[in-house]
Design a protein around this motif. Structure first.
Motif, PDB file in Angstrom:
ATOM      1  N   PRO A  38       7.019  -3.550 -35.366  1.00 53.78           N
ATOM      2  CA  PRO A  38       6.496  -4.854 -35.796  1.00 53.78           C
ATOM      3  C   PRO A  38       6.333  -5.833 -34.625  1.00 53.78           C
ATOM      4  CG  PRO A  38       8.264  -4.161 -37.253  1.00 53.78           C
ATOM      5  CD  PRO A  38       8.217  -3.182 -36.113  1.00 53.78           C
ATOM      6  N   LEU A  39       7.229  -5.768 -33.660  1.00 49.16           N
ATOM      7  CA  LEU A  39       7.120  -6.644 -32.498  1.00 49.16           C
ATOM      8  C   LEU A  39       5.865  -6.316 -31.692  1.00 49.16           C
ATOM      9  CD1 LEU A  39       8.346  -8.913 -30.841  1.00 49.16           C
ATOM     10  CD2 LEU A  39       9.765  -7.229 -29.689  1.00 49.16           C
ATOM     11  N   ARG A  40       5.615  -5.029 -31.492  1.00 47.90           N
ATOM     12  CA  ARG A  40       4.381  -4.602 -30.801  1.00 47.90           C
ATOM     13  C   ARG A  40       3.143  -5.120 -31.528  1.00 47.90           C
ATOM     14  NH1 ARG A  40       4.291   0.292 -27.401  1.00 47.90           N
ATOM     15  NH2 ARG A  40       6.408   1.038 -27.196  1.00 47.90           N
ATOM     16  N   LYS A  41       3.162  -4.992 -32.857  1.00 46.37           N
ATOM     17  CA  LYS A  41       2.021  -5.438 -33.653  1.00 46.37           C
ATOM     18  C   LYS A  41       1.821  -6.947 -33.533  1.00 46.37           C
ATOM     19  CE  LYS A  41       2.005  -1.761 -37.099  1.00 46.37           C
ATOM     20  NZ  LYS A  41       2.190  -1.430 -38.520  1.00 46.37           N
ATOM     21  N   LEU A  73      -7.698 -12.590 -21.573  1.00 43.67           N
ATOM     22  CA  LEU A  73      -6.519 -11.793 -21.189  1.00 43.67           C
ATOM     23  C   LEU A  73      -6.488 -10.398 -21.806  1.00 43.67           C
ATOM     24  CD1 LEU A  73      -3.727 -14.519 -21.517  1.00 43.67           C
ATOM     25  CD2 LEU A  73      -5.200 -14.057 -19.572  1.00 43.67           C
ATOM     26  N   GLU A  74      -7.634  -9.854 -22.132  1.00 41.27           N
ATOM     27  CA  GLU A  74      -7.710  -8.565 -22.825  1.00 41.27           C
ATOM     28  C   GLU A  74      -6.950  -7.452 -22.105  1.00 41.27           C
ATOM     29  OE1 GLU A  74     -11.050  -5.531 -24.641  1.00 41.27           O
ATOM     30  OE2 GLU A  74     -11.650  -7.468 -23.906  1.00 41.27           O
ATOM     31  N   GLY A  75      -7.083  -7.342 -20.827  1.00 37.65           N
ATOM     32  CA  GLY A  75      -6.431  -6.254 -20.095  1.00 37.65           C
ATOM     33  C   GLY A  75      -4.927  -6.403 -19.988  1.00 37.65           C
ATOM     34  N   LEU A  76      -4.431  -7.615 -20.117  1.00 33.68           N
ATOM     35  CA  LEU A  76      -3.007  -7.873 -19.948  1.00 33.68           C
ATOM     36  C   LEU A  76      -2.158  -7.195 -21.032  1.00 33.68           C
ATOM     37  CD1 LEU A  76      -1.271  -9.496 -17.979  1.00 33.68           C
ATOM     38  CD2 LEU A  76      -1.380 -11.395 -19.581  1.00 33.68           C
ATOM     39  N   LYS A  77      -2.700  -7.089 -22.228  1.00 26.40           N
ATOM     40  CA  LYS A  77      -1.916  -6.532 -23.340  1.00 26.40           C
ATOM     41  C   LYS A  77      -1.580  -5.052 -23.136  1.00 26.40           C
ATOM     42  CE  LYS A  77      -5.738  -5.209 -26.266  1.00 26.40           C
ATOM     43  NZ  LYS A  77      -6.449  -5.378 -27.487  1.00 26.40           N
ATOM     44  N   ASP A  78      -2.345  -4.356 -22.314  1.00 28.44           N
ATOM     45  CA  ASP A  78      -2.123  -2.929 -22.088  1.00 28.44           C
ATOM     46  C   ASP A  78      -0.927  -2.638 -21.185  1.00 28.44           C
ATOM     47  OD1 ASP A  78      -4.387  -2.453 -23.642  1.00 28.44           O
ATOM     48  OD2 ASP A  78      -5.708  -2.511 -21.888  1.00 28.44           O
ATOM     49  N   TYR A  79      -0.351  -3.660 -20.599  1.00 30.94           N
ATOM     50  CA  TYR A  79       0.736  -3.461 -19.642  1.00 30.94           C
ATOM     51  C   TYR A  79       2.107  -3.845 -20.193  1.00 30.94           C
ATOM     52  CZ  TYR A  79      -2.881  -2.471 -16.321  1.00 30.94           C
ATOM     53  OH  TYR A  79      -3.945  -1.890 -15.677  1.00 30.94           O
ATOM     54  N   PHE A  80       2.196  -4.046 -21.505  1.00 32.10           N
ATOM     55  CA  PHE A  80       3.484  -4.369 -22.111  1.00 32.10           C
ATOM     56  C   PHE A  80       4.308  -3.117 -22.328  1.00 32.10           C
ATOM     57  CE2 PHE A  80       1.555  -8.411 -23.172  1.00 32.10           C
ATOM     58  CZ  PHE A  80       2.632  -9.269 -23.089  1.00 32.10           C
ATOM     59  N   SER A  81       5.609  -3.272 -22.182  1.00 27.61           N
ATOM     60  CA  SER A  81       6.563  -2.195 -22.473  1.00 27.61           C
ATOM     61  C   SER A  81       7.602  -2.754 -23.437  1.00 27.61           C
ATOM     62  CB  SER A  81       7.276  -1.738 -21.205  1.00 27.61           C
ATOM     63  OG  SER A  81       6.361  -1.196 -20.294  1.00 27.61           O
TER      64      SER A  81
END
Length: 146
Positions: A38-41, A73-81
């Protein structure tokens, strides 16, 4: 008075106590794992809607020509862990400038994607995270631990 226990389920009292102990130790981690999706979503939703967790729209980029059909900031979301660390979920981003976008600077407007002690945002984020954690603990209980 002496109490005799009949073994009817094929499990000894010692094994039951052992399982309960294991489940007690696993529950915090299970809750964190259940909260992760849920946090990722919620983070993904901030990016797709281009809004702070409290619902306010992100400020447009200073140089709109840089977007060229892309979201802010579209590309930024791909770098979350996201990972479970004990009873909590840790969130990080591999891009060093993530903090500047999230908090804002003197020259850059804030574009938040995680809640920051805002009652409205906390309420919106807390419910799905709490439900995910509860479901994960229920699965653990049904499974009987290890």
């Amino acid at each position: 008075m002496e109490v005799l226990m009949k073994q009817t389920s094929g499990i000894t009292l010692e094994r039951l106590i052992q399982r309960l102990s294991i489940m007690k130790n696993q529950a915090p981690k299970a809750a964190a794992l259940g909260a992760m999706l849920p946090l990722r979503k919620q983070v993904a939703k901030s990016f797709s809607q281009q809004k702070d967790p409290d619902g306010s729209a992100w400020a447009p980029l200073k140089y709109k020509k840089l977007l060229r059909g892309h979201k802010i900031l579209e590309g930024l979301k791909d770098y979350f862990s996201f990972w479970a660390y004990g009873p909590s979920v840790k969130v990080s981003n591999r891009k060093y400038y993530t903090t500047y976008h999230h908090t804002g600077t003197r020259y850059m407007a804030r574009r938040g994607f995680l809640p920051e002690s805002n009652k409205k945002a906390d309420e919106q984020w807390a419910k799905p995270i709490r439900v995910g954690a509860q479901k994960s603990i229920l699965r653990l209980l049904k499974r009987g631990g290890v």
